[in-house]
Design a protein around this motif. Structure first.
Motif, short mmCIF file in Angstrom:
data_model
loop_
_atom_site.label_atom_id
_atom_site.label_comp_id
_atom_site.label_asym_id
_atom_site.label_seq_id
_atom_site.Cartn_x
_atom_site.Cartn_y
_atom_site.Cartn_z
N GLY A 157 -4.71 -87.24 64.66
CA GLY A 157 -5.99 -86.54 64.61
C GLY A 157 -6.48 -86.15 65.99
N ALA A 158 -6.26 -87.03 66.96
CA ALA A 158 -6.67 -86.75 68.33
C ALA A 158 -5.86 -85.59 68.90
N VAL A 159 -4.59 -85.51 68.52
CA VAL A 159 -3.74 -84.40 68.98
C VAL A 159 -4.24 -83.09 68.38
N PHE A 160 -4.50 -83.10 67.07
CA PHE A 160 -4.95 -81.88 66.42
C PHE A 160 -6.36 -81.47 66.83
N ALA A 161 -7.11 -82.40 67.38
CA ALA A 161 -8.44 -82.07 67.87
C ALA A 161 -8.37 -81.24 69.16
N ASN A 162 -7.19 -81.27 69.80
CA ASN A 162 -7.02 -80.56 71.07
C ASN A 162 -6.04 -79.40 70.99
N PHE A 163 -5.12 -79.46 70.01
CA PHE A 163 -4.11 -78.42 69.88
C PHE A 163 -3.96 -78.07 68.41
N ALA A 164 -3.79 -76.78 68.13
CA ALA A 164 -3.72 -76.33 66.74
C ALA A 164 -2.49 -76.88 66.02
N ASP A 165 -1.34 -76.87 66.71
CA ASP A 165 -0.10 -77.34 66.11
C ASP A 165 0.92 -77.56 67.22
N LYS A 166 2.17 -77.84 66.83
CA LYS A 166 3.21 -78.11 67.81
C LYS A 166 3.51 -76.89 68.67
N SER A 167 3.50 -75.72 68.06
CA SER A 167 3.79 -74.51 68.84
C SER A 167 2.71 -74.27 69.89
N ASP A 168 1.47 -74.61 69.58
CA ASP A 168 0.37 -74.48 70.53
C ASP A 168 0.60 -75.41 71.73
N LEU A 169 1.06 -76.61 71.45
CA LEU A 169 1.39 -77.58 72.51
C LEU A 169 2.49 -77.04 73.41
N PHE A 170 3.56 -76.57 72.79
CA PHE A 170 4.70 -76.08 73.57
C PHE A 170 4.31 -74.85 74.39
N ARG A 171 3.52 -73.98 73.81
CA ARG A 171 3.08 -72.78 74.52
C ARG A 171 2.27 -73.15 75.77
N GLU A 172 1.43 -74.18 75.64
CA GLU A 172 0.64 -74.63 76.79
C GLU A 172 1.53 -75.15 77.92
N ILE A 173 2.56 -75.89 77.54
CA ILE A 173 3.50 -76.41 78.54
C ILE A 173 4.25 -75.27 79.21
N MET A 174 4.71 -74.31 78.41
CA MET A 174 5.44 -73.18 78.96
C MET A 174 4.55 -72.32 79.85
N LEU A 175 3.29 -72.19 79.49
CA LEU A 175 2.37 -71.38 80.29
C LEU A 175 2.23 -71.96 81.70
N VAL A 176 2.08 -73.27 81.77
CA VAL A 176 1.96 -73.95 83.07
C VAL A 176 3.26 -73.80 83.85
N ASP A 177 4.38 -74.05 83.19
CA ASP A 177 5.68 -73.98 83.86
C ASP A 177 6.00 -72.57 84.36
N MET A 178 5.76 -71.59 83.52
CA MET A 178 6.09 -70.22 83.90
C MET A 178 5.21 -69.72 85.03
N ALA A 179 3.95 -70.17 85.07
CA ALA A 179 3.08 -69.79 86.18
C ALA A 179 3.62 -70.38 87.48
N SER A 180 4.05 -71.63 87.43
CA SER A 180 4.64 -72.26 88.63
C SER A 180 5.94 -71.58 89.02
N LEU A 181 6.75 -71.24 88.01
CA LEU A 181 8.02 -70.56 88.26
C LEU A 181 7.80 -69.22 88.95
N ALA A 182 6.84 -68.45 88.46
CA ALA A 182 6.56 -67.14 89.04
C ALA A 182 6.15 -67.27 90.50
N GLU A 183 5.38 -68.29 90.82
CA GLU A 183 4.95 -68.49 92.20
C GLU A 183 6.12 -68.89 93.10
#
Length: 217
Positions: free
Chosen positions: A63-89
């Motif tokens: 429940g605590a996870v779903f209170a912060n993220f819609a689903d598993k794909s939302d979680l993975f997208r957030e991780i990729m967003l951070v990683d790809m921003a660092s990668l681009a830099e």
């Protein structure tokens, strides 16, 4: 002596607003969930990592996870967003150390490969869903991914300005071809264990061939 006080309004008030205890707790929860998800996606892959497992690894309820993220794909997208921003830099900084258009592009590509070399399982998870019809398009069109396109375009345009490439270099087309080659080399690192040196040698040849028809003279 009495001093007048000036009330703060709008942006000034927002600048000094201190996060509430609840907001801080929410930030900490998100950070814990993301750290646990990153580890499990790396260890189990995208399909193998479940929300239940991620919650348990973070020491909280689903429940605590779903209170912060819609689903598993939302979680993975957030991780990729951070990683790809660092990668681009990282790739942008590497490109700035190059001298010629070939050198700038090669340094950028190799910096990208080195970035993920230490976390290949996570890269493997990303590739496993990057071409799926439901999540692939969104991942490929994230702002940091588009920034990689822009980086390649910038290097080609700089090559034109320096006189290395002709004015008719078809920059847009060559940007896409170079980006496709950059991505196409990842599976060899992820699944076949290619070294950075091997990836660099292949990328160097790819850049040379793609730019061959655009060189001046």
């Amino acid at each position: 002596m009495k001093h007048d006080t000036v009330p703060l309004h709008g942006a000034q008030e927002a600048e000094i607003r201190v996060p509430t205890r609840r907001a801080l707790a929410k930030q900490q929860t998100r950070a814990k969930v993301l750290a646990a998800a990153r580890r499990l996606f790396s260890e189990e892959g995208y399909e193998g990592a479940t929300i239940r497992d991620i919650a348990a690894a973070a020491g909280m309820s689903t429940g605590a996870v779903f209170a912060n993220f819609a689903d598993k794909s939302d979680l993975f997208r957030e991780i990729m967003l951070v990683d790809m921003a660092s990668l681009a830099e990282v790739m942008r900084e590497a490109a700035h150390r190059g001298r010629t258009v070939d050198d700038c592009l090669l340094k950028a590509f190799c910096a990208g490969y080195a970035f993920y070399k230490s976390q290949l399982p996570l890269a493997r998870a990303a590739f496993s869903i990057s071409w799926t019809p439901d999540q692939g398009p969104e991942l490929r069109n994230m702002a940091p991914v588009l920034a990689l396109h822009d980086l390649i375009t910038e290097q080609l345009l700089a090559g034109v300005e320096r006189g290395e490439l002709s004015q008719e270099a078809e920059v847009k087309l060559r940007t896409q071809m170079l980006f496709d080659c950059y991505l196409a080399n990842y599976p060899e690192a992820i699944f076949l264990g290619w070294s950075i040196d091997a990836l660099q040698a292949k990328a160097k040849d790819q850049i040379r061939v793609i730019l061959a028809g655009a060189r001046r003279g």
